[in-house]
Write a protein that holds these residues in place. Sequence first.
Motif, PDB file in Angstrom:
ATOM      1  N   GLN A 156       0.812  -1.214   0.000  1.00 34.24           N
ATOM      2  CA  GLN A 156       0.000   0.000   0.000  1.00 34.24           C
ATOM      3  C   GLN A 156       0.846   1.265   0.000  1.00 34.24           C
ATOM      4  O   GLN A 156       0.358   2.333  -0.366  1.00 34.24           O
ATOM      5  CB  GLN A 156      -0.954   0.022   1.200  1.00 34.24           C
ATOM      6  CG  GLN A 156      -2.189  -0.814   0.984  1.00 34.24           C
ATOM      7  CD  GLN A 156      -3.153  -0.727   2.158  1.00 34.24           C
ATOM      8  OE1 GLN A 156      -2.755  -0.518   3.299  1.00 34.24           O
ATOM      9  NE2 GLN A 156      -4.430  -0.902   1.871  1.00 34.24           N
ATOM     10  N   LYS A 157       2.121   1.171   0.393  1.00 32.04           N
ATOM     11  CA  LYS A 157       3.009   2.352   0.416  1.00 32.04           C
ATOM     12  C   LYS A 157       3.053   3.036  -0.945  1.00 32.04           C
ATOM     13  O   LYS A 157       3.030   4.250  -1.033  1.00 32.04           O
ATOM     14  CB  LYS A 157       4.431   1.958   0.834  1.00 32.04           C
ATOM     15  CG  LYS A 157       4.602   1.740   2.299  1.00 32.04           C
ATOM     16  CD  LYS A 157       6.038   1.350   2.584  1.00 32.04           C
ATOM     17  CE  LYS A 157       6.175   0.789   3.985  1.00 32.04           C
ATOM     18  NZ  LYS A 157       7.477   0.177   4.199  1.00 32.04           N
ATOM     19  N   ASN A 158       3.160   2.243  -1.999  1.00 31.68           N
ATOM     20  CA  ASN A 158       3.268   2.806  -3.345  1.00 31.68           C
ATOM     21  C   ASN A 158       1.918   2.882  -4.044  1.00 31.68           C
ATOM     22  O   ASN A 158       1.774   3.600  -5.018  1.00 31.68           O
ATOM     23  CB  ASN A 158       4.240   1.989  -4.199  1.00 31.68           C
ATOM     24  CG  ASN A 158       5.635   2.057  -3.630  1.00 31.68           C
ATOM     25  OD1 ASN A 158       6.054   3.081  -3.128  1.00 31.68           O
ATOM     26  ND2 ASN A 158       6.346   0.937  -3.684  1.00 31.68           N
ATOM     27  N   GLY A 159       0.959   2.104  -3.560  1.00 31.08           N
ATOM     28  CA  GLY A 159      -0.374   2.106  -4.169  1.00 31.08           C
ATOM     29  C   GLY A 159      -0.349   1.537  -5.581  1.00 31.08           C
ATOM     30  O   GLY A 159       0.707   1.213  -6.131  1.00 31.08           O
ATOM     31  N   TYR A 160      -1.516   1.437  -6.160  1.00 25.38           N
ATOM     32  CA  TYR A 160      -1.629   0.958  -7.536  1.00 25.38           C
ATOM     33  C   TYR A 160      -3.022   1.289  -8.045  1.00 25.38           C
ATOM     34  O   TYR A 160      -4.014   1.086  -7.353  1.00 25.38           O
ATOM     35  CB  TYR A 160      -1.410  -0.562  -7.609  1.00 25.38           C
ATOM     36  CG  TYR A 160      -1.414  -1.096  -9.016  1.00 25.38           C
ATOM     37  CD1 TYR A 160      -0.319  -0.932  -9.852  1.00 25.38           C
ATOM     38  CD2 TYR A 160      -2.527  -1.774  -9.520  1.00 25.38           C
ATOM     39  CE1 TYR A 160      -0.318  -1.426 -11.151  1.00 25.38           C
ATOM     40  CE2 TYR A 160      -2.529  -2.273 -10.815  1.00 25.38           C
ATOM     41  CZ  TYR A 160      -1.420  -2.095 -11.623  1.00 25.38           C
ATOM     42  OH  TYR A 160      -1.420  -2.582 -12.905  1.00 25.38           O
ATOM     43  N   SER A 161      -3.079   1.819  -9.238  1.00 28.41           N
ATOM     44  CA  SER A 161      -4.351   2.126  -9.875  1.00 28.41           C
ATOM     45  C   SER A 161      -4.156   2.006 -11.375  1.00 28.41           C
ATOM     46  O   SER A 161      -3.212   2.566 -11.933  1.00 28.41           O
ATOM     47  CB  SER A 161      -4.791   3.545  -9.504  1.00 28.41           C
ATOM     48  OG  SER A 161      -6.041   3.824 -10.090  1.00 28.41           O
ATOM     49  N   GLU A 162      -5.029   1.263 -12.020  1.00 29.18           N
ATOM     50  CA  GLU A 162      -4.901   1.025 -13.466  1.00 29.18           C
ATOM     51  C   GLU A 162      -6.263   0.638 -14.023  1.00 29.18           C
ATOM     52  O   GLU A 162      -7.110   0.122 -13.302  1.00 29.18           O
ATOM     53  CB  GLU A 162      -3.896  -0.107 -13.697  1.00 29.18           C
ATOM     54  CG  GLU A 162      -3.358  -0.212 -15.083  1.00 29.18           C
ATOM     55  CD  GLU A 162      -2.480   0.951 -15.500  1.00 29.18           C
ATOM     56  OE1 GLU A 162      -2.847   1.610 -16.490  1.00 29.18           O
ATOM     57  OE2 GLU A 162      -1.446   1.204 -14.861  1.00 29.18           O
ATOM     58  N   GLN A 163      -6.461   0.903 -15.297  1.00 31.72           N
ATOM     59  CA  GLN A 163      -7.674   0.470 -15.987  1.00 31.72           C
ATOM     60  C   GLN A 163      -7.291  -0.600 -16.999  1.00 31.72           C
ATOM     61  O   GLN A 163      -6.202  -0.542 -17.577  1.00 31.72           O
ATOM     62  CB  GLN A 163      -8.329   1.637 -16.732  1.00 31.72           C
ATOM     63  CG  GLN A 163      -9.113   2.533 -15.855  1.00 31.72           C
ATOM     64  CD  GLN A 163     -10.060   3.437 -16.635  1.00 31.72           C
ATOM     65  OE1 GLN A 163     -10.975   3.925 -16.045  1.00 31.72           O
ATOM     66  NE2 GLN A 163      -9.874   3.658 -17.910  1.00 31.72           N
ATOM     67  N   ILE A 164      -8.182  -1.565 -17.183  1.00 36.12           N
ATOM     68  CA  ILE A 164      -7.951  -2.558 -18.234  1.00 36.12           C
ATOM     69  C   ILE A 164      -9.170  -2.619 -19.142  1.00 36.12           C
ATOM     70  O   ILE A 164     -10.297  -2.505 -18.682  1.00 36.12           O
ATOM     71  CB  ILE A 164      -7.610  -3.967 -17.677  1.00 36.12           C
ATOM     72  CG1 ILE A 164      -8.713  -4.502 -16.760  1.00 36.12           C
ATOM     73  CG2 ILE A 164      -6.280  -3.988 -16.978  1.00 36.12           C
ATOM     74  CD1 ILE A 164      -8.529  -5.957 -16.360  1.00 36.12           C
ATOM     75  N   GLU A 165      -8.892  -2.769 -20.410  1.00 33.46           N
ATOM     76  CA  GLU A 165      -9.945  -2.964 -21.403  1.00 33.46           C
ATOM     77  C   GLU A 165     -10.135  -4.463 -21.548  1.00 33.46           C
ATOM     78  O   GLU A 165      -9.174  -5.191 -21.805  1.00 33.46           O
ATOM     79  CB  GLU A 165      -9.537  -2.361 -22.751  1.00 33.46           C
ATOM     80  CG  GLU A 165      -9.362  -0.855 -22.727  1.00 33.46           C
ATOM     81  CD  GLU A 165     -10.629  -0.105 -22.352  1.00 33.46           C
ATOM     82  OE1 GLU A 165     -11.721  -0.504 -22.811  1.00 33.46           O
ATOM     83  OE2 GLU A 165     -10.526   0.870 -21.579  1.00 33.46           O
ATOM     84  N   VAL A 166     -11.362  -4.925 -21.386  1.00 37.34           N
ATOM     85  CA  VAL A 166     -11.657  -6.354 -21.478  1.00 37.34           C
ATOM     86  C   VAL A 166     -12.363  -6.609 -22.803  1.00 37.34           C
ATOM     87  O   VAL A 166     -13.451  -6.105 -23.039  1.00 37.34           O
ATOM     88  CB  VAL A 166     -12.551  -6.817 -20.302  1.00 37.34           C
ATOM     89  CG1 VAL A 166     -12.852  -8.300 -20.410  1.00 37.34           C
ATOM     90  CG2 VAL A 166     -11.901  -6.487 -18.968  1.00 37.34           C
ATOM     91  N   ASN A 167     -11.700  -7.363 -23.690  1.00 36.27           N
ATOM     92  CA  ASN A 167     -12.321  -7.689 -24.974  1.00 36.27           C
ATOM     93  C   ASN A 167     -12.438  -9.195 -25.178  1.00 36.27           C
ATOM     94  O   ASN A 167     -12.860  -9.642 -26.239  1.00 36.27           O
ATOM     95  CB  ASN A 167     -11.585  -7.022 -26.142  1.00 36.27           C
ATOM     96  CG  ASN A 167     -10.113  -7.361 -26.150  1.00 36.27           C
ATOM     97  OD1 ASN A 167      -9.703  -8.366 -25.593  1.00 36.27           O
ATOM     98  ND2 ASN A 167      -9.311  -6.502 -26.761  1.00 36.27           N
ATOM     99  N   GLN A 168     -12.036  -9.959 -24.156  1.00 33.26           N
ATOM    100  CA  GLN A 168     -12.273 -11.405 -24.210  1.00 33.26           C
ATOM    101  C   GLN A 168     -12.288 -11.996 -22.812  1.00 33.26           C
ATOM    102  O   GLN A 168     -11.694 -11.458 -21.892  1.00 33.26           O
ATOM    103  CB  GLN A 168     -11.259 -12.106 -25.107  1.00 33.26           C
ATOM    104  CG  GLN A 168      -9.939 -12.451 -24.488  1.00 33.26           C
ATOM    105  CD  GLN A 168      -9.067 -13.280 -25.416  1.00 33.26           C
ATOM    106  OE1 GLN A 168      -9.401 -13.540 -26.562  1.00 33.26           O
ATOM    107  NE2 GLN A 168      -7.929 -13.700 -24.934  1.00 33.26           N
ATOM    108  N   LEU A 169     -13.012 -13.098 -22.692  1.00 38.81           N
ATOM    109  CA  LEU A 169     -13.041 -13.894 -21.475  1.00 38.81           C
ATOM    110  C   LEU A 169     -12.317 -15.189 -21.797  1.00 38.81           C
ATOM    111  O   LEU A 169     -12.293 -15.617 -22.956  1.00 38.81           O
ATOM    112  CB  LEU A 169     -14.485 -14.173 -21.051  1.00 38.81           C
ATOM    113  CG  LEU A 169     -15.395 -12.957 -20.892  1.00 38.81           C
ATOM    114  CD1 LEU A 169     -16.820 -13.397 -20.554  1.00 38.81           C
ATOM    115  CD2 LEU A 169     -14.866 -12.004 -19.837  1.00 38.81           C
ATOM    116  N   THR A 170     -11.761 -15.820 -20.792  1.00 35.79           N
ATOM    117  CA  THR A 170     -11.017 -17.055 -21.011  1.00 35.79           C
ATOM    118  C   THR A 170     -11.532 -18.146 -20.080  1.00 35.79           C
ATOM    119  O   THR A 170     -11.662 -17.912 -18.875  1.00 35.79           O
ATOM    120  CB  THR A 170      -9.503 -16.824 -20.770  1.00 35.79           C
ATOM    121  OG1 THR A 170      -9.055 -15.772 -21.632  1.00 35.79           O
ATOM    122  CG2 THR A 170      -8.699 -18.085 -21.051  1.00 35.79           C
TER     123      THR A 170
END
Length: 193
Positions: A156-170
């Motif tokens: 948590q010190k550095n944190g993380y935030s990102e978005q992902i585009e989902v165009n397939q399920l596996t």
Amino acid sequence: MKQLRLPIFTSKIKYYNLRIVPSDLVYDQVTEFKKQFESLYGKQPLSGSKPHITLAAFKMNAKHQDLLIQGLGQLGQKEPFTLHIDTFDVFEGSRTLFLKVSKNEVIEGIHRDVQILRDEHLKGKLKAFFISDTPHMTISKTTGKKMLYESLQHFQKNGYSEQIEVNQLTLVSRSKYKTWDWAHHITLSEEEL
């Protein structure tokens, strides 16, 4: 003395997992978190697993696999969507460190569709069925609460935030005590219906 030989029964029961595999960038970043975790705390259960978001898990006889693929193929009618990954968190009960994934209407719709598939086409064929209510990407399980909360504090010190585009399920499968060795991809529709 003659040795008695018993026939070997091979179980056709397989484990199935419907998942979202993140884009290469996020996949690599999460893999780095897993490596960082291992360098700090040693190899732990799931620290070496491949980054993914589990939507549903099944256990059933592999002879029904075609029916499962056919039913899940309907999910391909959904449009691609975006998921937001935001910060680290823990499941205290299972001592698991993970990245939180925001739940949205698309995920809830996939869960509903999978439950309908189970109820209408796979009833009696599934040995187990589980839907993940909390979308997440596991970093690792830990051996105790002390390690769990130390690792949470560290990440948590550095944190993380990102978005992902989902165009397939596996959809992946494996035999008991084996690694995931089969995959089927469901491409989401780019067209308006």
